[in-house]
Design a protein around this motif. Structure first.
Motif, PDB file in Angstrom:
ATOM      1  N   ALA A 179       0.820  -1.214   0.000  1.00 32.28           N
ATOM      2  CA  ALA A 179       0.000   0.000   0.000  1.00 32.28           C
ATOM      3  C   ALA A 179       0.853   1.264   0.000  1.00 32.28           C
ATOM      4  O   ALA A 179       0.520   2.250  -0.660  1.00 32.28           O
ATOM      5  CB  ALA A 179      -0.941  -0.007   1.205  1.00 32.28           C
ATOM      6  N   ALA A 192      -6.328  -3.378   1.624  1.00 32.61           N
ATOM      7  CA  ALA A 192      -5.863  -3.987   0.376  1.00 32.61           C
ATOM      8  C   ALA A 192      -5.755  -5.500   0.518  1.00 32.61           C
ATOM      9  O   ALA A 192      -6.184  -6.254  -0.370  1.00 32.61           O
ATOM     10  CB  ALA A 192      -4.520  -3.391  -0.027  1.00 32.61           C
ATOM     11  N   LEU A 207      -8.841   1.360  -5.619  1.00 31.38           N
ATOM     12  CA  LEU A 207      -9.133  -0.023  -6.006  1.00 31.38           C
ATOM     13  C   LEU A 207      -9.021  -0.220  -7.511  1.00 31.38           C
ATOM     14  O   LEU A 207      -8.655  -1.303  -7.984  1.00 31.38           O
ATOM     15  CB  LEU A 207     -10.541  -0.412  -5.542  1.00 31.38           C
ATOM     16  N   LEU A 244      -6.032  -3.234  -7.987  1.00 29.30           N
ATOM     17  CA  LEU A 244      -6.403  -4.249  -7.001  1.00 29.30           C
ATOM     18  C   LEU A 244      -7.508  -5.149  -7.536  1.00 29.30           C
ATOM     19  O   LEU A 244      -7.575  -6.334  -7.209  1.00 29.30           O
ATOM     20  CB  LEU A 244      -6.831  -3.577  -5.698  1.00 29.30           C
TER      21      LEU A 244
END
Length: 361
Positions: free
Chosen positions: A27, A40, A110, A285
């Motif tokens: 992150a 995450a 994201l 992600l």
């Protein structure tokens, strides 16, 4: 020219991929400000994150101001709650970046950065999904989540592909407190990989997530029968859940008849996802979750049919509800002297057309 099998049927095209997922998301390295390393990691493991108290109170109050007028029901008299579930149409719209910057920031992180988001699709509205329960339900009834229905993944206006840009996240926003047995949404976190695998095996895509297309044989409920990890999305007013776009989900019964209001908006990528990137740090992600659940380092995915968008199957039903709600609003304005601004007051506006890249027709 497509290859054929020994029995004369058309063979599925071979998709080039590399098995084995080992990427570790950092992150700090990615400069996340709205999501933590824990967020995450949880997204990569379970496919969703929770943002508690992410919607400001003034917006929540304003958005729901006339919801009971629109429904034609009395909030304090459950005898008037004559419909169990209502998918209300939209009358007002706001952009998530403006009224919920925390949510917008998390969505962008994201999705791999704000530049990858189709900005206009993060326009959310007061299209509440109400679950008011049914007085005939047994308050002590226990239902296996696999028996809920209908289990599905969202998207009734585009052809689904593994790398689809149309639906990046399954967004769920609570406009009321939602507790256990009060109709919370269920998700099957271990269903993401099952849906992803099916779409990997169907590069031609699917308009209805049925096998074969048009048969009515929906595949998502079948996958859910094999799932074991079910989560109820409960929380307080203003909480937001952001889930991977292939997350199977279903409503549940509101046994205790608390009034439950949520919205379930979508947000799109500006371009199709890329499941084969030269630098793995460039994956979003969302892309990483897809690869992880398929246990792949990369997938050279290429659709074998064109990407396609079409009118939502629910449009006619929503248009009819708009007319009903406008009549109630006009009567309320006449009786109270209040004013309610609706995008439809001068005629039904198909607000989804410019967002979805569709024509009015």
């Amino acid at each position: 020219m497509s290859a054929t099998t020994t029995n004369g049927t058309e063979a599925k095209p071979q998709i080039d991929l590399k098995k084995g997922f080992s990427y570790k998301f950092d992150a700090k390295k990615h400069g996340l400000k709205f999501l933590s390393q824990e967020d995450a990691d949880h997204f990569l493991e379970k496919g969703y994150v929770v943002l508690r108290g992410a919607i400001p109170e003034p917006h929540l109050k304003m958005a729901k101001e006339t919801v009971w007028v629109r429904l034609g029901m009395d909030e304090k008299d459950k005898n008037t709650w004559t419909r169990e579930e209502i998918h209300m149409p939209r009358h007002k719209a706001w952009h998530a970046k403006e009224f919920a910057p925390k949510v917008w920031g998390a969505m962008c992180e994201l999705m791999g950065g704000e530049e990858r988001v189709d900005y206009k699709t993060a326009t959310w509205g007061d299209s509440f999904i109400c679950n008011l329960g049914n007085p005939e339900y047994d308050v002590n009834e226990v239902i296996d989540p696999r028996d809920l229905g209908p289990w599905h993944v969202d998207g009734d206006w585009f052809r689904h592909f593994l790398d689809a840009e149309n639906q990046a996240l399954e967004c769920l926003v609570l406009y009321s407190d939602v507790e256990e047995r009060a109709g919370p949404t269920y998700i099957a976190t271990d269903g993401i990989g099952k849906v992803a695998k099916w779409l990997l095996e169907h590069p031609e895509g699917s308009e209805d997530m049925c096998d074969p297309e048009g048969s009515g044989n929906r595949v998502v409920p079948q996958f859910v029968r094999e799932c074991k990890d079910f989560v109820t999305l409960t929380g307080k007013t203003g909480d937001v859940f952001l889930a991977h776009f292939l997350t199977p989900h279903s409503r549940s019964r509101n046994h205790i008849r608390n009034s439950r209001f949520i919205i379930n908006p979508f947000v799109s990528f500006a371009e199709p996802q890329q499941l084969k990137r030269e630098n793995p740090d460039d994956y979003s992600l969302i892309e990483l979750k897809t690869l992880k659940d398929l246990d792949c380092e990369w997938i050279d995915f290429k659709p074998t049919r064109e990407r396609y968008r079409f009118l939502p199957r629910t449009k006619a039903k929503k248009d009819a509800l708009i007319q009903e709600e406008l009549q109630r609003i006009k009567e309320w304005e006449k009786n109270t002297g209040s004013r309610y601004e609706s995008m439809h007051e001068n005629g039904i506006v198909y607000w989804q057309a410019p967002i979805m890249g569709l024509s009015e027709a």
